[in-house]
Design a protein around this motif. Structure first.
Motif, PDB file in Angstrom:
ATOM      1  N   ALA A 257       0.785  -1.216   0.166  1.00  0.00           N
ATOM      2  CA  ALA A 257      -0.060  -0.197  -0.113  1.00  0.00           C
ATOM      3  C   ALA A 257       1.037   1.136  -0.060  1.00  0.00           C
ATOM      4  CB  ALA A 257      -1.087   0.072   1.089  1.00  0.00           C
ATOM      5  N   ARG A 258       0.181   2.450  -0.722  1.00  0.00           N
ATOM      6  CA  ARG A 258       1.166   3.631  -0.398  1.00  0.00           C
ATOM      7  C   ARG A 258       0.611   4.241   0.688  1.00  0.00           C
ATOM      8  NH1 ARG A 258       2.634   5.766  -5.434  1.00  0.00           N
ATOM      9  NH2 ARG A 258       2.564   4.491  -7.446  1.00  0.00           N
ATOM     10  N   PRO A 259       1.327   5.354   1.153  1.00  0.00           N
ATOM     11  CA  PRO A 259       0.772   6.098   2.505  1.00  0.00           C
ATOM     12  C   PRO A 259      -0.613   6.605   2.160  1.00  0.00           C
ATOM     13  CG  PRO A 259       2.940   6.585   1.875  1.00  0.00           C
ATOM     14  CD  PRO A 259       2.677   5.763   0.715  1.00  0.00           C
ATOM     15  N   MET A 260      -1.410   6.584   3.352  1.00  0.00           N
ATOM     16  CA  MET A 260      -2.836   6.951   3.060  1.00  0.00           C
ATOM     17  C   MET A 260      -3.345   7.560   4.275  1.00  0.00           C
ATOM     18  SD  MET A 260      -4.476   3.109   3.924  1.00  0.00           S
ATOM     19  CE  MET A 260      -3.257   2.482   2.996  1.00  0.00           C
ATOM     20  N   ALA A 261      -4.378   8.323   4.174  1.00  0.00           N
ATOM     21  CA  ALA A 261      -4.803   9.255   5.109  1.00  0.00           C
ATOM     22  C   ALA A 261      -5.563   8.169   6.144  1.00  0.00           C
ATOM     23  CB  ALA A 261      -5.974  10.002   4.583  1.00  0.00           C
ATOM     24  N   PRO A 262      -5.771   8.628   7.194  1.00  0.00           N
ATOM     25  CA  PRO A 262      -6.016   7.845   8.481  1.00  0.00           C
ATOM     26  C   PRO A 262      -7.367   7.029   8.206  1.00  0.00           C
ATOM     27  CG  PRO A 262      -6.059  10.083   9.184  1.00  0.00           C
ATOM     28  CD  PRO A 262      -5.487  10.143   7.895  1.00  0.00           C
ATOM     29  N   GLU A 263      -8.543   7.895   7.722  1.00  0.00           N
ATOM     30  CA  GLU A 263      -9.783   7.339   7.362  1.00  0.00           C
ATOM     31  C   GLU A 263      -9.788   6.101   6.190  1.00  0.00           C
ATOM     32  OE1 GLU A 263      -9.470  11.293   4.938  1.00  0.00           O
ATOM     33  OE2 GLU A 263      -8.944  10.458   7.008  1.00  0.00           O
ATOM     34  N   CYS A 264      -8.507   5.969   5.481  1.00  0.00           N
ATOM     35  CA  CYS A 264      -8.418   4.920   4.392  1.00  0.00           C
ATOM     36  C   CYS A 264      -7.923   3.694   4.984  1.00  0.00           C
ATOM     37  CB  CYS A 264      -7.707   5.463   3.345  1.00  0.00           C
ATOM     38  SG  CYS A 264      -8.277   6.971   2.377  1.00  0.00           S
ATOM     39  N   LEU A 265      -7.457   3.636   6.165  1.00  0.00           N
ATOM     40  CA  LEU A 265      -6.792   2.394   6.556  1.00  0.00           C
ATOM     41  C   LEU A 265      -7.748   1.228   6.667  1.00  0.00           C
ATOM     42  CD1 LEU A 265      -3.995   1.116   7.400  1.00  0.00           C
ATOM     43  CD2 LEU A 265      -4.579   1.796   9.893  1.00  0.00           C
ATOM     44  N   GLN A 266      -8.869   1.642   7.502  1.00  0.00           N
ATOM     45  CA  GLN A 266      -9.669   0.348   7.579  1.00  0.00           C
ATOM     46  C   GLN A 266     -10.287  -0.081   6.207  1.00  0.00           C
ATOM     47  OE1 GLN A 266     -11.753   1.896  11.232  1.00  0.00           O
ATOM     48  NE2 GLN A 266     -11.170   0.011  12.222  1.00  0.00           N
ATOM     49  N   PRO A 267     -10.780   0.781   5.675  1.00  0.00           N
ATOM     50  CA  PRO A 267     -11.216   0.348   4.314  1.00  0.00           C
ATOM     51  C   PRO A 267     -10.169  -0.609   3.180  1.00  0.00           C
ATOM     52  CG  PRO A 267     -12.169   2.522   4.484  1.00  0.00           C
ATOM     53  CD  PRO A 267     -11.167   2.280   5.584  1.00  0.00           C
ATOM     54  N   TRP A 268      -8.940   0.014   3.455  1.00  0.00           N
ATOM     55  CA  TRP A 268      -7.869  -0.746   2.844  1.00  0.00           C
ATOM     56  C   TRP A 268      -7.570  -2.274   3.236  1.00  0.00           C
ATOM     57  CZ3 TRP A 268      -3.653  -2.533   5.637  1.00  0.00           C
ATOM     58  CH2 TRP A 268      -2.803  -3.285   4.740  1.00  0.00           C
ATOM     59  N   LEU A 269      -7.902  -2.175   4.722  1.00  0.00           N
ATOM     60  CA  LEU A 269      -7.743  -3.507   5.267  1.00  0.00           C
ATOM     61  C   LEU A 269      -8.573  -4.797   4.999  1.00  0.00           C
ATOM     62  CD1 LEU A 269      -6.042  -5.013   7.556  1.00  0.00           C
ATOM     63  CD2 LEU A 269      -7.702  -4.028   9.264  1.00  0.00           C
ATOM     64  N   LYS A 270      -9.848  -3.859   4.688  1.00  0.00           N
ATOM     65  CA  LYS A 270     -10.886  -4.899   4.253  1.00  0.00           C
ATOM     66  C   LYS A 270     -10.495  -5.559   2.832  1.00  0.00           C
ATOM     67  CE  LYS A 270     -14.777  -3.041   6.933  1.00  0.00           C
ATOM     68  NZ  LYS A 270     -16.117  -2.372   6.792  1.00  0.00           N
ATOM     69  N   LEU A 271      -9.947  -4.761   1.972  1.00  0.00           N
ATOM     70  CA  LEU A 271      -9.540  -5.309   0.751  1.00  0.00           C
ATOM     71  C   LEU A 271      -8.338  -6.127   0.872  1.00  0.00           C
ATOM     72  CD1 LEU A 271      -9.961  -1.899  -1.444  1.00  0.00           C
ATOM     73  CD2 LEU A 271     -11.430  -3.954  -1.439  1.00  0.00           C
ATOM     74  N   HIS A 272      -7.335  -5.743   1.711  1.00  0.00           N
ATOM     75  CA  HIS A 272      -6.016  -6.528   1.922  1.00  0.00           C
ATOM     76  C   HIS A 272      -6.605  -7.976   2.346  1.00  0.00           C
ATOM     77  CE1 HIS A 272      -2.131  -7.249   2.675  1.00  0.00           C
ATOM     78  NE2 HIS A 272      -2.269  -7.560   3.727  1.00  0.00           N
ATOM     79  N   GLN A 273      -7.640  -8.080   3.208  1.00  0.00           N
ATOM     80  CA  GLN A 273      -7.883  -9.472   3.492  1.00  0.00           C
ATOM     81  C   GLN A 273      -7.995 -10.455   2.268  1.00  0.00           C
ATOM     82  OE1 GLN A 273      -7.922 -10.290   6.778  1.00  0.00           O
ATOM     83  NE2 GLN A 273      -7.448  -7.938   7.525  1.00  0.00           N
ATOM     84  N   SER A 274      -8.720  -9.936   1.409  1.00  0.00           N
ATOM     85  CA  SER A 274      -8.735 -10.890   0.084  1.00  0.00           C
ATOM     86  C   SER A 274      -7.435 -11.312  -0.562  1.00  0.00           C
ATOM     87  CB  SER A 274      -9.378 -10.207  -1.057  1.00  0.00           C
ATOM     88  OG  SER A 274      -8.942  -9.063  -1.541  1.00  0.00           O
ATOM     89  N   ARG A 275      -6.287 -10.633  -0.243  1.00  0.00           N
ATOM     90  CA  ARG A 275      -5.062 -11.258  -0.880  1.00  0.00           C
ATOM     91  C   ARG A 275      -4.187 -11.964   0.073  1.00  0.00           C
ATOM     92  NH1 ARG A 275      -1.554  -5.643  -1.620  1.00  0.00           N
ATOM     93  NH2 ARG A 275      -0.389  -7.264  -3.148  1.00  0.00           N
TER      94      ARG A 275
END
Length: 413
Positions: A380-398
């Motif tokens: 992942a690239r650096p992201m705003a704090p509010e993006c972390l949990q949505p990113w984490l949900k997508l990351h689970q699929s990987r």
């Protein structure tokens, strides 16, 4: 052979051997280049570059009479022709990769460094990345805003903090984040972090900047913990802070004010900072470790740290610089340096963290070498704090694809 890409437009092949040049040109045509130019010397290549629209890629043979490949690359750089390169040579791999590193240091994007003879498939694979590494437009010199603008931004809370995930190599699971300061100036736009940190250090603002980032990041970490997401937080520590009155007490108070534990924080120092720490800072660093904070030596391999320095300062983590990571799966000398850094971490019982992981090949190599944690654009690239949990949900699929092929799905959390 990879499928042709519409974005691939033109290429220049520079090789004094007519047989080799035409072979490469034929591969390029098969790959789908709309225009394939050929030059039998560095001099003729420069003439073409001066009189025709620039190609998207230049294939450069290193051994040529007259102007050799290195001279050609240097001349291109002087002319501002920062074009993606494929470097080819019949010399040993170490020499080719030295030229590759030299070209990168000059700002030239390098798609591949290939030893002759090579298969058409290998060249095609290198060319398949041409559209993704095209050189950026020539940037105007960065004009730093006045220091008082930074002071005002700090007072108004306008310096934001973004976060880059750090994940476990064995499982792919999120282990922590690194906090990275971001400052967007009204007129100058996004100011590079390294530049405004220098501005802060030169104008007595580094303490205010550091604690602004620390307080913001601790607030976000406390929020994530309240949502059941227990993470470590990495914070860059300027050596100037080591002379701050009661730095240990200040950090402890702020951590506890947010309901956190010192063990959740990792304070990162660059190798240059390690040298600066010898001027009275080792006692501060030792006390921070005694209180439970983690200490990381950042950008390992690029500066001055030695094993004796690692032995004197109580680090808990070693971060391998990105220049030793990305592409090490293809470059033997780079891989040796990477292996050496990871072995150093093991000998000192330090958590090893690799920066700059950009492709699956980097990930797999680090897995095979026993690295512990990674971060980079592949994750992942650096992201705003509010993006972390949505990113984490997508990351689970990987996760299944990231684990070693022979490893069963863990119950690890």
């Amino acid at each position: 052979m990879p499928a042709p890409r519409d974005l691939v437009a033109s290429i220049l092949v520079v090789d004094d051997s007519e047989v080799q040049r035409r072979h490469i040109a034929d591969v390029c045509r098969e790959f789908g280049f709309g225009r394939v130019d050929e030059a039998a010397s560095g001099e003729s290549a420069l003439e073409m570059l001066a009189t025709r629209p620039p190609p998207q890629v230049v294939v450069v043979d290193l051994e040529m009479p007259g102007m050799d490949g290195v001279e050609l690359i240097e001349a291109m750089q002087r002319c501002g022709l920062l074009l993606p390169l494929v470097v080819v040579s019949s010399h040993e791999g170490s020499l080719i990769h030295t030229v590759e590193a030299l070209a990168r240091d000059m700002g030239m994007p390098v798609l591949a460094a290939l030893r002759k003879p090579f298969d058409a498939e290998v060249l095609a694979e290198a060319l398949s990345h041409a559209d993704s590494v095209a050189p950026p437009p020539r940037a105007e010199p960065v004009v730093l805003p006045p220091a008082e603008h930074l002071a005002r931004a700090l007072a108004r809370g306008e310096v934001a903090v973004h976060y880059q995930p750090k994940v476990c190599l064995r499982t792919g699971l999120l282990r922590g984040v690194e906090a990275l300061a971001r400052w967007r100036h009204a007129e100058a736009g996004e100011v590079p972090a390294g530049r405004f940190v220098e501005l802060a250090e030169a104008n007595g603002l580094i303490v205010a900047l550091s604690f602004s980032v620390i307080d913001t990041a601790l607030g976000h970490l406390a929020h994530w913990c309240s949502r059941g997401l227990r993470l470590s937080l990495a914070l860059n520590l300027s050596p100037r802070l080591l002379t701050t009155t009661d730095l240990v007490g200040e950090l402890l108070a702020r951590v506890r004010d947010h309901g956190l534990e010192p063990s959740q924080l990792v304070l990162e120092l660059t190798e240059g900072s390690v040298v600066a720490a010898y001027d009275g800072g080792i006692g501060v660093l030792t006390r921070l470790r005694l209180k439970g904070f983690g200490l990381s030596i950042d950008d390992y391999g690029t500066g001055y740290a030695s094993m004796s320095q690692l032995a004197r300062i109580p680090f808990s983590e070693l971060k391998v610089d990105r220049q030793f990571v990305h592409g090490a799966s293809k470059r033997h000398s780079q891989r040796m340096l990477l292996e050496s850094a990871l072995e150093t971490a093991r000998r000192f019982d330090l958590v090893s963290v690799a920066e700059g992981v950009e492709r699956l090949a980097d990930w797999r190599l680090l897995q095979s070498l026993g690295c512990d944690v990674v971060q980079g654009y592949f994750i992942a690239r650096p992201m705003a704090p509010e993006c972390l949990q949505p990113w984490l949900k997508l990351h689970q699929s990987r996760l299944a694809a990231l684990r070693p092929p022979t490893m069963p799905g863990p119950s690890d959390t």
